[in-house]
Write a protein that holds these residues in place. Structure first.
Motif, PDB file in Angstrom:
ATOM      1  N   ALA A 359      -6.048  44.093 -16.306  1.00 30.42           N
ATOM      2  CA  ALA A 359      -4.753  43.505 -15.956  1.00 30.42           C
ATOM      3  C   ALA A 359      -4.959  42.113 -15.365  1.00 30.42           C
ATOM      4  O   ALA A 359      -6.015  41.795 -14.833  1.00 30.42           O
ATOM      5  CB  ALA A 359      -4.032  44.400 -14.952  1.00 30.42           C
ATOM      6  N   GLY A 360      -3.930  41.278 -15.486  1.00 31.64           N
ATOM      7  CA  GLY A 360      -3.931  39.978 -14.817  1.00 31.64           C
ATOM      8  C   GLY A 360      -4.698  38.877 -15.515  1.00 31.64           C
ATOM      9  O   GLY A 360      -4.938  37.821 -14.924  1.00 31.64           O
ATOM     10  N   VAL A 361      -5.082  39.091 -16.780  1.00 37.80           N
ATOM     11  CA  VAL A 361      -5.863  38.063 -17.489  1.00 37.80           C
ATOM     12  C   VAL A 361      -5.021  36.808 -17.713  1.00 37.80           C
ATOM     13  O   VAL A 361      -5.469  35.686 -17.461  1.00 37.80           O
ATOM     14  CB  VAL A 361      -6.392  38.615 -18.828  1.00 37.80           C
ATOM     15  N   ALA A 362      -3.780  36.975 -18.185  1.00 42.00           N
ATOM     16  CA  ALA A 362      -2.918  35.824 -18.433  1.00 42.00           C
ATOM     17  C   ALA A 362      -2.652  35.062 -17.134  1.00 42.00           C
ATOM     18  O   ALA A 362      -2.697  33.823 -17.102  1.00 42.00           O
ATOM     19  CB  ALA A 362      -1.609  36.274 -19.067  1.00 42.00           C
ATOM     20  N   LYS A 367      -3.307  30.261 -13.717  1.00 41.04           N
ATOM     21  CA  LYS A 367      -3.705  29.710 -12.417  1.00 41.04           C
ATOM     22  C   LYS A 367      -4.820  28.682 -12.591  1.00 41.04           C
ATOM     23  O   LYS A 367      -4.816  27.618 -11.943  1.00 41.04           O
ATOM     24  CB  LYS A 367      -4.167  30.806 -11.470  1.00 41.04           C
ATOM     25  N   ALA A 368      -5.780  28.971 -13.475  1.00 43.17           N
ATOM     26  CA  ALA A 368      -6.889  28.033 -13.708  1.00 43.17           C
ATOM     27  C   ALA A 368      -6.360  26.704 -14.240  1.00 43.17           C
ATOM     28  O   ALA A 368      -6.829  25.631 -13.841  1.00 43.17           O
ATOM     29  CB  ALA A 368      -7.899  28.638 -14.680  1.00 43.17           C
ATOM     30  N   LEU A 369      -5.374  26.758 -15.130  1.00 46.25           N
ATOM     31  CA  LEU A 369      -4.791  25.525 -15.669  1.00 46.25           C
ATOM     32  C   LEU A 369      -3.959  24.817 -14.601  1.00 46.25           C
ATOM     33  O   LEU A 369      -3.988  23.578 -14.495  1.00 46.25           O
ATOM     34  CB  LEU A 369      -3.938  25.849 -16.899  1.00 46.25           C
ATOM     35  N   HIS A 370      -3.227  25.592 -13.805  1.00 42.44           N
ATOM     36  CA  HIS A 370      -2.436  25.012 -12.714  1.00 42.44           C
ATOM     37  C   HIS A 370      -3.327  24.283 -11.719  1.00 42.44           C
ATOM     38  O   HIS A 370      -2.997  23.182 -11.239  1.00 42.44           O
ATOM     39  CB  HIS A 370      -1.633  26.110 -12.010  1.00 42.44           C
ATOM     40  N   ASP A 371      -4.476  24.887 -11.406  1.00 43.43           N
ATOM     41  CA  ASP A 371      -5.390  24.275 -10.434  1.00 43.43           C
ATOM     42  C   ASP A 371      -5.900  22.918 -10.917  1.00 43.43           C
ATOM     43  O   ASP A 371      -6.306  22.077 -10.105  1.00 43.43           O
ATOM     44  CB  ASP A 371      -6.580  25.207 -10.156  1.00 43.43           C
ATOM     45  N   GLU A 372      -5.904  22.712 -12.224  1.00 42.67           N
ATOM     46  CA  GLU A 372      -6.326  21.426 -12.787  1.00 42.67           C
ATOM     47  C   GLU A 372      -5.134  20.525 -13.101  1.00 42.67           C
ATOM     48  O   GLU A 372      -5.282  19.486 -13.745  1.00 42.67           O
ATOM     49  CB  GLU A 372      -7.151  21.654 -14.062  1.00 42.67           C
ATOM     50  N   ALA A 398      -9.476  21.707 -19.911  1.00 47.34           N
ATOM     51  CA  ALA A 398      -8.943  23.066 -19.965  1.00 47.34           C
ATOM     52  C   ALA A 398     -10.006  24.065 -20.424  1.00 47.34           C
ATOM     53  O   ALA A 398     -10.140  25.150 -19.852  1.00 47.34           O
ATOM     54  CB  ALA A 398      -7.737  23.114 -20.898  1.00 47.34           C
ATOM     55  N   VAL A 399     -10.769  23.698 -21.444  1.00 52.00           N
ATOM     56  CA  VAL A 399     -11.822  24.585 -21.950  1.00 52.00           C
ATOM     57  C   VAL A 399     -12.844  24.872 -20.852  1.00 52.00           C
ATOM     58  O   VAL A 399     -13.231  26.023 -20.611  1.00 52.00           O
ATOM     59  CB  VAL A 399     -12.506  23.969 -23.189  1.00 52.00           C
ATOM     60  N   GLN A 400     -13.276  23.836 -20.167  1.00 43.76           N
ATOM     61  CA  GLN A 400     -14.273  24.005 -19.095  1.00 43.76           C
ATOM     62  C   GLN A 400     -13.718  24.834 -17.945  1.00 43.76           C
ATOM     63  O   GLN A 400     -14.402  25.714 -17.399  1.00 43.76           O
ATOM     64  CB  GLN A 400     -14.724  22.629 -18.600  1.00 43.76           C
ATOM     65  N   ALA A 401     -12.458  24.576 -17.559  1.00 43.23           N
ATOM     66  CA  ALA A 401     -11.843  25.302 -16.444  1.00 43.23           C
ATOM     67  C   ALA A 401     -11.720  26.791 -16.764  1.00 43.23           C
ATOM     68  O   ALA A 401     -12.005  27.648 -15.903  1.00 43.23           O
ATOM     69  CB  ALA A 401     -10.465  24.711 -16.140  1.00 43.23           C
ATOM     70  N   LEU A 402     -11.321  27.118 -17.983  1.00 36.90           N
ATOM     71  CA  LEU A 402     -11.165  28.527 -18.359  1.00 36.90           C
ATOM     72  C   LEU A 402     -12.511  29.215 -18.503  1.00 36.90           C
ATOM     73  O   LEU A 402     -12.668  30.386 -18.132  1.00 36.90           O
ATOM     74  CB  LEU A 402     -10.366  28.637 -19.659  1.00 36.90           C
ATOM     75  N   ALA A 405     -13.444  29.924 -15.006  1.00 37.59           N
ATOM     76  CA  ALA A 405     -12.560  30.914 -14.359  1.00 37.59           C
ATOM     77  C   ALA A 405     -12.929  32.338 -14.736  1.00 37.59           C
ATOM     78  O   ALA A 405     -12.850  33.259 -13.915  1.00 37.59           O
ATOM     79  CB  ALA A 405     -11.103  30.621 -14.711  1.00 37.59           C
ATOM     80  N   PHE A 406     -13.350  32.540 -15.986  1.00 37.30           N
ATOM     81  CA  PHE A 406     -13.679  33.902 -16.449  1.00 37.30           C
ATOM     82  C   PHE A 406     -15.178  34.187 -16.435  1.00 37.30           C
ATOM     83  O   PHE A 406     -15.609  35.228 -16.915  1.00 37.30           O
ATOM     84  CB  PHE A 406     -13.108  34.117 -17.848  1.00 37.30           C
ATOM     85  N   GLY A 407     -15.944  33.263 -15.831  1.00 36.62           N
ATOM     86  CA  GLY A 407     -17.379  33.502 -15.655  1.00 36.62           C
ATOM     87  C   GLY A 407     -18.116  33.769 -16.956  1.00 36.62           C
ATOM     88  O   GLY A 407     -19.006  34.628 -17.009  1.00 36.62           O
ATOM     89  N   LEU A 408     -17.781  33.033 -18.008  1.00 36.68           N
ATOM     90  CA  LEU A 408     -18.343  33.331 -19.328  1.00 36.68           C
ATOM     91  C   LEU A 408     -19.803  32.919 -19.479  1.00 36.68           C
ATOM     92  O   LEU A 408     -20.447  33.291 -20.464  1.00 36.68           O
ATOM     93  CB  LEU A 408     -17.501  32.647 -20.438  1.00 36.68           C
ATOM     94  N   GLU A 409     -20.308  32.165 -18.509  1.00 34.20           N
ATOM     95  CA  GLU A 409     -21.735  31.821 -18.576  1.00 34.20           C
ATOM     96  C   GLU A 409     -22.617  33.026 -18.290  1.00 34.20           C
ATOM     97  O   GLU A 409     -23.826  33.022 -18.565  1.00 34.20           O
ATOM     98  CB  GLU A 409     -22.068  30.677 -17.618  1.00 34.20           C
ATOM     99  N   LYS A 410     -22.011  34.092 -17.755  1.00 35.69           N
ATOM    100  CA  LYS A 410     -22.758  35.320 -17.435  1.00 35.69           C
ATOM    101  C   LYS A 410     -22.421  36.416 -18.443  1.00 35.69           C
ATOM    102  O   LYS A 410     -21.262  36.589 -18.812  1.00 35.69           O
ATOM    103  CB  LYS A 410     -22.430  35.797 -16.013  1.00 35.69           C
ATOM    104  N   ALA A 411     -23.421  37.172 -18.860  1.00 37.89           N
ATOM    105  CA  ALA A 411     -23.195  38.310 -19.766  1.00 37.89           C
ATOM    106  C   ALA A 411     -22.515  39.435 -19.002  1.00 37.89           C
ATOM    107  O   ALA A 411     -22.572  39.497 -17.765  1.00 37.89           O
ATOM    108  CB  ALA A 411     -24.523  38.790 -20.353  1.00 37.89           C
TER     109      ALA A 411
END
Length: 412
Positions: A359-362, A367-372, A398-402, A405-411
């Motif tokens: 839940a809460g993905v959107a 929020k990540a876009l708002h913060d930028e 936007a790409v970098q912020a998202l 935000a979702f910690g995609l650098e980590k598996a």
């Protein structure tokens, strides 16, 4: 013998040296006990050159002759690959689409595969051939004419052969070493994924990721063909690349698997449309007839019987869309007070099968876009995707912020 399908893209066969390098990989798989079907693209840049020659010769060209010309690039590569393998003492021969025969519809330049009989190639495997080198991107119509499958069609050819022959796997060799969480040219934290589901790959491919052609992923998902995307330039590693597979084959699922972007987007708004039953059909029917690929759609709340209708489409289809809408207005099919177009936008999307259970993905995305301080113009969602339209100047941010935000650098 088990069958393996190996597809080599244009950059992987761009020179004779690269063809030799690819042939060594094929020879290694033969030594591992496989009968191999190799699907080859034209050498890098060759298809563009052939298309240019056709267009220079005739602006209103015969699509059948267009296919006859542009399919020749793959035939050259197939022959050279077969010759290279023969020099390595690997029993190989080349196959053009009509020799298989790969049967297609008659829609020249955008044909769809109807059937791939296996008898001819299997008979040659039975006689001792170890490698069938097949010219990708092409087939034969019911009328007996050469057809082509559209740009990127060699990926589709490879997956279709893997499905038809019950291949153990389909390896797609390209100039990247796998599927990344986002474009590493934009985000230096982008991570190569070991596995990704068919659904996620299909969404990413349709949203702008260029690694695999959308139709090839659709076929793989339909026939449960395991796809592996890997680089033809890296040293041999049996665990290399990214495996595109069933959701059930992935143990841990991040809420978001990747961030995709498409910068060639435009936003069109029909201002003050008469709000009545059938108005959507009156708008999107003519757009479809004009070949406009509509994506995101938003309708405002109706006030005093009128509303605004906003939709997105590729930038190069804006003029076509505008012409279709004005023509429909002149015919009295729709009534609107103005048409506003914005060609300076881009689409940013997050994709992940984990969204179904998180839940809460959107909200986290917004929020990540708002913060930028990035304003969202349009939003659409599906079960495993959220897409937004924003000003194009904020695309990389936007790409970098998202991604952060979702910690995609980590598996997972």
């Amino acid at each position: 013998m088990p069958i393996l399908v190996m597809k080599f893209g244009g950059t992987s066969v761009a020179t004779l040296d690269r063809i030799k390098r690819a042939a060594k990989r094929v020879g290694r798989e033969v030594a591992n006990g496989y009968d191999v079907i190799v699907i080859v693209s034209a050498m890098s840049g060759k298809t563009n050159e052939l298309v240019g020659w056709v267009e220079e010769t005739s602006h209103l060209y015969d699509a059948r002759e267009y296919d006859a010309v542009v399919s020749s690039g793959e035939q050259v590569t197939a022959g050279l690959m077969a010759l290279t393998l023969q020099e390595m003492d690997v029993p190989a021969r080349s196959w053009q689409g009509w020799q298989v025969p790969l049967k297609t519809t008659s829609a020249h330049a955008s044909a769809r595969i109807e059937e791939i009989p296996t008898e001819n190639i299997n008979a040659k495997f039975g006689e001792g051939m170890k490698v069938a080198v097949v010219a990708g991107f092409q087939g034969i119509s019911e009328e007996g004419r050469i057809t082509t499958l559209g740009r990127g069609g060699s990926d589709t050819t490879a997956v279709a052969f893997a499905a038809a022959f019950g291949a153990e796997r389909c390896d797609i060799y390209t100039d990247v070493d796998g599927v990344y969480t986002t474009d590493p040219r934009i985000c230096d934290k982008a991570r190569k994924m070991d596995k990704i589901s068919f659904e996620e790959m299909l969404e990413l491919a349709s949203l702008g990721a260029k690694v695999l052609q959308t139709r090839s992923v659709e076929l793989a998902m339909r026939f449960k063909v395991k796809l592996r995307v890997l680089s033809s330039f890296d040293e041999y590693d049996p665990e290399a690349g990214t495996l595109v597979c069933d959701e059930e084959d992935i143990m841990e699922k991040n809420a978001v698997a990747g961030v995709a972007y498409s910068k060639d987007e435009a936003k069109i708004t029909l201002v003050s449309v008469a709000d009545r039953p059938g108005v959507s059909a009156a708008i999107f029917g003519p757009l479809a007839d004009a070949g406009v690929n509509v994506d995101m759609i938003v309708q405002n709340i109706s006030e005093e019987g009128r509303t605004d209708m906003t939709f997105s489409c590729p930038t190069n289809q804006v003029a076509r869309a505008e012409e279709a809408m004005n023509a429909a207005k002149e015919r009295g099919e729709i009534n609107f007070h103005g048409l506003v177009k914005d060609t300076d936008v881009c689409k940013i999307s997050i994709v992940g099968i984990g969204m179904r259970s998180h839940a809460g993905v959107a909200a986290k995305m917004f929020k990540a876009l708002h913060d930028e301080n990035i304003n969202i113009k349009v939003i659409t969602t599906s079960e495993i995707k959220v897409s937004v339209l924003i000003d194009r100047k904020y695309m990389e941010l936007a790409v970098q912020a998202l991604h952060d935000a979702f910690g995609l650098e980590k598996a997972a």
